[in-house]
Design a protein around this motif. Structure first.
Motif, PDB file in Angstrom:
ATOM      1  N   GLN A 159      -1.896  -2.792  -0.583  1.00 20.93           N
ATOM      2  CA  GLN A 159      -2.154  -2.247  -1.919  1.00 20.93           C
ATOM      3  C   GLN A 159      -3.662  -2.114  -2.135  1.00 20.93           C
ATOM      4  OE1 GLN A 159       0.287  -1.032  -3.989  1.00 20.93           O
ATOM      5  NE2 GLN A 159       1.487  -1.478  -2.155  1.00 20.93           N
ATOM      6  N   PRO A 160      -4.081  -1.148  -2.950  1.00 20.73           N
ATOM      7  CA  PRO A 160      -5.512  -0.876  -3.101  1.00 20.73           C
ATOM      8  C   PRO A 160      -6.310  -1.937  -3.870  1.00 20.73           C
ATOM      9  CG  PRO A 160      -4.225   0.538  -4.548  1.00 20.73           C
ATOM     10  CD  PRO A 160      -3.251  -0.196  -3.680  1.00 20.73           C
ATOM     11  N   ASN A 161      -5.652  -2.745  -4.683  1.00 17.90           N
ATOM     12  CA  ASN A 161      -6.405  -3.757  -5.428  1.00 17.90           C
ATOM     13  C   ASN A 161      -5.577  -5.033  -5.571  1.00 17.90           C
ATOM     14  OD1 ASN A 161      -4.918  -3.809  -8.043  1.00 17.90           O
ATOM     15  ND2 ASN A 161      -5.626  -1.688  -8.195  1.00 17.90           N
ATOM     16  N   PRO A 162      -6.256  -6.147  -5.842  1.00 15.20           N
ATOM     17  CA  PRO A 162      -5.554  -7.436  -5.919  1.00 15.20           C
ATOM     18  C   PRO A 162      -4.439  -7.488  -6.956  1.00 15.20           C
ATOM     19  CG  PRO A 162      -7.924  -7.775  -5.814  1.00 15.20           C
ATOM     20  CD  PRO A 162      -7.703  -6.305  -5.979  1.00 15.20           C
ATOM     21  N   MET A 163      -4.618  -6.801  -8.062  1.00 14.41           N
ATOM     22  CA  MET A 163      -3.591  -6.839  -9.108  1.00 14.41           C
ATOM     23  C   MET A 163      -2.297  -6.180  -8.615  1.00 14.41           C
ATOM     24  SD  MET A 163      -4.164  -5.795 -13.031  1.00 14.41           S
ATOM     25  CE  MET A 163      -3.304  -6.629 -14.311  1.00 14.41           C
ATOM     26  N   GLU A 164      -2.435  -5.081  -7.905  1.00 13.21           N
ATOM     27  CA  GLU A 164      -1.250  -4.413  -7.361  1.00 13.21           C
ATOM     28  C   GLU A 164      -0.595  -5.255  -6.279  1.00 13.21           C
ATOM     29  OE1 GLU A 164       0.428  -1.788  -8.537  1.00 13.21           O
ATOM     30  OE2 GLU A 164      -1.031  -1.979 -10.156  1.00 13.21           O
ATOM     31  N   LYS A 165      -1.393  -5.981  -5.509  1.00 11.69           N
ATOM     32  CA  LYS A 165      -0.839  -6.885  -4.503  1.00 11.69           C
ATOM     33  C   LYS A 165       0.035  -7.942  -5.180  1.00 11.69           C
ATOM     34  CE  LYS A 165      -4.614  -6.248  -1.323  1.00 11.69           C
ATOM     35  NZ  LYS A 165      -5.574  -6.760  -0.394  1.00 11.69           N
ATOM     36  N   GLU A 166      -0.494  -8.522  -6.251  1.00 12.36           N
ATOM     37  CA  GLU A 166       0.254  -9.538  -6.992  1.00 12.36           C
ATOM     38  C   GLU A 166       1.523  -8.961  -7.609  1.00 12.36           C
ATOM     39  OE1 GLU A 166      -0.097 -12.956  -7.467  1.00 12.36           O
ATOM     40  OE2 GLU A 166      -1.458 -12.657  -5.781  1.00 12.36           O
ATOM     41  N   ARG A 167       1.423  -7.735  -8.090  1.00 14.98           N
ATOM     42  CA  ARG A 167       2.594  -7.102  -8.710  1.00 14.98           C
ATOM     43  C   ARG A 167       3.719  -6.931  -7.683  1.00 14.98           C
ATOM     44  NH1 ARG A 167       2.777  -4.761 -13.416  1.00 14.98           N
ATOM     45  NH2 ARG A 167       0.560  -4.295 -13.490  1.00 14.98           N
ATOM     46  N   VAL A 168       3.378  -6.511  -6.476  1.00 18.59           N
ATOM     47  CA  VAL A 168       4.383  -6.351  -5.418  1.00 18.59           C
ATOM     48  C   VAL A 168       5.058  -7.693  -5.139  1.00 18.59           C
ATOM     49  CG1 VAL A 168       4.692  -5.881  -2.940  1.00 18.59           C
ATOM     50  CG2 VAL A 168       3.328  -4.322  -4.353  1.00 18.59           C
ATOM     51  N   LEU A 169       4.260  -8.750  -5.028  1.00 22.71           N
ATOM     52  CA  LEU A 169       4.812 -10.079  -4.738  1.00 22.71           C
ATOM     53  C   LEU A 169       5.689 -10.588  -5.882  1.00 22.71           C
ATOM     54  CD1 LEU A 169       1.641 -11.681  -3.128  1.00 22.71           C
ATOM     55  CD2 LEU A 169       3.681 -10.817  -1.943  1.00 22.71           C
ATOM     56  N   ASP A 170       5.241 -10.384  -7.119  1.00 25.98           N
ATOM     57  CA  ASP A 170       6.032 -10.854  -8.262  1.00 25.98           C
ATOM     58  C   ASP A 170       7.307 -10.048  -8.463  1.00 25.98           C
ATOM     59  OD1 ASP A 170       4.529 -13.068  -8.843  1.00 25.98           O
ATOM     60  OD2 ASP A 170       3.416 -12.149 -10.486  1.00 25.98           O
ATOM     61  N   ARG A 171       7.269  -8.766  -8.156  1.00 26.57           N
ATOM     62  CA  ARG A 171       8.508  -7.976  -8.235  1.00 26.57           C
ATOM     63  C   ARG A 171       9.517  -8.470  -7.189  1.00 26.57           C
ATOM     64  NH1 ARG A 171       8.269  -4.635 -12.131  1.00 26.57           N
ATOM     65  NH2 ARG A 171       6.461  -3.370 -12.637  1.00 26.57           N
ATOM     66  N   TYR A 172       9.028  -8.856  -6.030  1.00 27.32           N
ATOM     67  CA  TYR A 172       9.902  -9.434  -5.008  1.00 27.32           C
ATOM     68  C   TYR A 172      10.501 -10.743  -5.527  1.00 27.32           C
ATOM     69  CZ  TYR A 172      11.422 -11.977  -0.908  1.00 27.32           C
ATOM     70  OH  TYR A 172      12.171 -12.717  -0.031  1.00 27.32           O
ATOM     71  N   ARG A 173       9.663 -11.585  -6.111  1.00 26.92           N
ATOM     72  CA  ARG A 173      10.159 -12.860  -6.657  1.00 26.92           C
ATOM     73  C   ARG A 173      11.248 -12.604  -7.694  1.00 26.92           C
ATOM     74  NH1 ARG A 173       4.268 -14.113  -6.323  1.00 26.92           N
ATOM     75  NH2 ARG A 173       4.068 -15.846  -4.841  1.00 26.92           N
ATOM     76  N   TRP A 174      11.028 -11.628  -8.552  1.00 26.34           N
ATOM     77  CA  TRP A 174      11.982 -11.284  -9.612  1.00 26.34           C
ATOM     78  C   TRP A 174      13.325 -10.867  -9.004  1.00 26.34           C
ATOM     79  CZ3 TRP A 174      10.059 -11.415 -14.726  1.00 26.34           C
ATOM     80  CH2 TRP A 174      10.952 -11.003 -15.714  1.00 26.34           C
ATOM     81  N   ARG A 175      13.253  -9.980  -8.010  1.00 29.14           N
ATOM     82  CA  ARG A 175      14.488  -9.520  -7.333  1.00 29.14           C
ATOM     83  C   ARG A 175      15.198 -10.684  -6.646  1.00 29.14           C
ATOM     84  NH1 ARG A 175      11.032  -5.484  -5.512  1.00 29.14           N
ATOM     85  NH2 ARG A 175      11.021  -6.397  -3.425  1.00 29.14           N
ATOM     86  N   LEU A 176      14.428 -11.546  -6.035  1.00 31.84           N
ATOM     87  CA  LEU A 176      15.011 -12.696  -5.359  1.00 31.84           C
ATOM     88  C   LEU A 176      15.747 -13.592  -6.353  1.00 31.84           C
ATOM     89  CD1 LEU A 176      15.417 -14.355  -2.793  1.00 31.84           C
ATOM     90  CD2 LEU A 176      13.202 -15.446  -3.261  1.00 31.84           C
ATOM     91  N   LEU A 177      15.156 -13.823  -7.506  1.00 33.36           N
ATOM     92  CA  LEU A 177      15.836 -14.620  -8.535  1.00 33.36           C
ATOM     93  C   LEU A 177      17.143 -13.962  -8.955  1.00 33.36           C
ATOM     94  CD1 LEU A 177      12.713 -15.682 -10.588  1.00 33.36           C
ATOM     95  CD2 LEU A 177      14.302 -17.247  -9.442  1.00 33.36           C
TER      96      LEU A 177
END
Length: 192
Positions: free
Chosen positions: A108-126
């Motif tokens: 991802q181009p910036n740290p915030m987008e990197k975090e968003r990808v990871l948190d969306r994965y966490r959300w789906r996993l839950l």
């Protein structure tokens, strides 16, 4: 124990919208309803002390979270190489979906987008770990974790983040200057 009324009264959550309440407000709402053991486990989730929790759902969540963090750490160690190729070998317990999401995040181009990808994965996993029809404590634990994620995203602002970076940079500069680690001062008015 089933918590039919509590689970059915939970308001919908989204990472992109202001949560209906804070984790502390949610805790205050349900602390009297929970059994002593469930109450203690909820407190451990709120305080980020999953290691102290005594619940199979929380332990499973922690296992997935640790796997995500370890895979991310491996990818960052290889970071000079922008491609993170980590073929799974026999006996390797890393989940291919975790490797895929980490690959997506680090590109991802910036740290915030990197975090968003990871948190969306966490959300789906839950969502995968707790079926929609569940009225058990797992649904409440999943909800509080999602609530923490949503709350975190509502507090992120680019301007606030930049202020933190500038303040931190200034503190690092001052500390380095005090220890004599800086040999020249950069003058903002000089033309380069």
């Amino acid at each position: 124990m089933a918590y039919y009324y509590l689970v059915s009264s939970l308001l919908p959550l989204s990472m992109d919208k202001l949560p209906p309440y804070t984790p502390k407000e949610f805790y205050e709402t349900c602390k009297q309803i929970l059994t002593s053991r469930d109450h203690t486990n909820l407190v451990h989730i709120i305080n980020n002390r999953l290691d102290l929790a005594k619940n199979s759902f929380i332990k499973n969540w922690q296992k997935h979270e640790n796997q995500l963090k370890q895979t991310l750490a491996r990818a960052r160690m290889k970071q000079p190489n922008p491609e993170f190729h980590s073929p799974l070998t026999e006996g390797d317990e890393r989940d291919p979906s975790v490797i895929n999401v980490v690959n997506e995040a680090i590109h991802q181009p910036n740290p915030m987008e990197k975090e968003r990808v990871l948190d969306r994965y966490r959300w789906r996993l839950l969502d995968e770990l707790v079926p929609n029809y569940s009225f058990e404590i797992q649904a409440i634990f999943s909800y509080i974790i999602k609530l923490k994620i949503a709350t975190r995203w509502q507090t992120m602002e680019e301007k606030k983040g930049m202020e933190i970076v500038v303040n931190l940079s200034e503190k690092i500069y001052q500390a380095a200057n005090q220890k004599g680690l800086l040999t020249t001062k950069i003058d903002d008015n000089e033309d380069t």
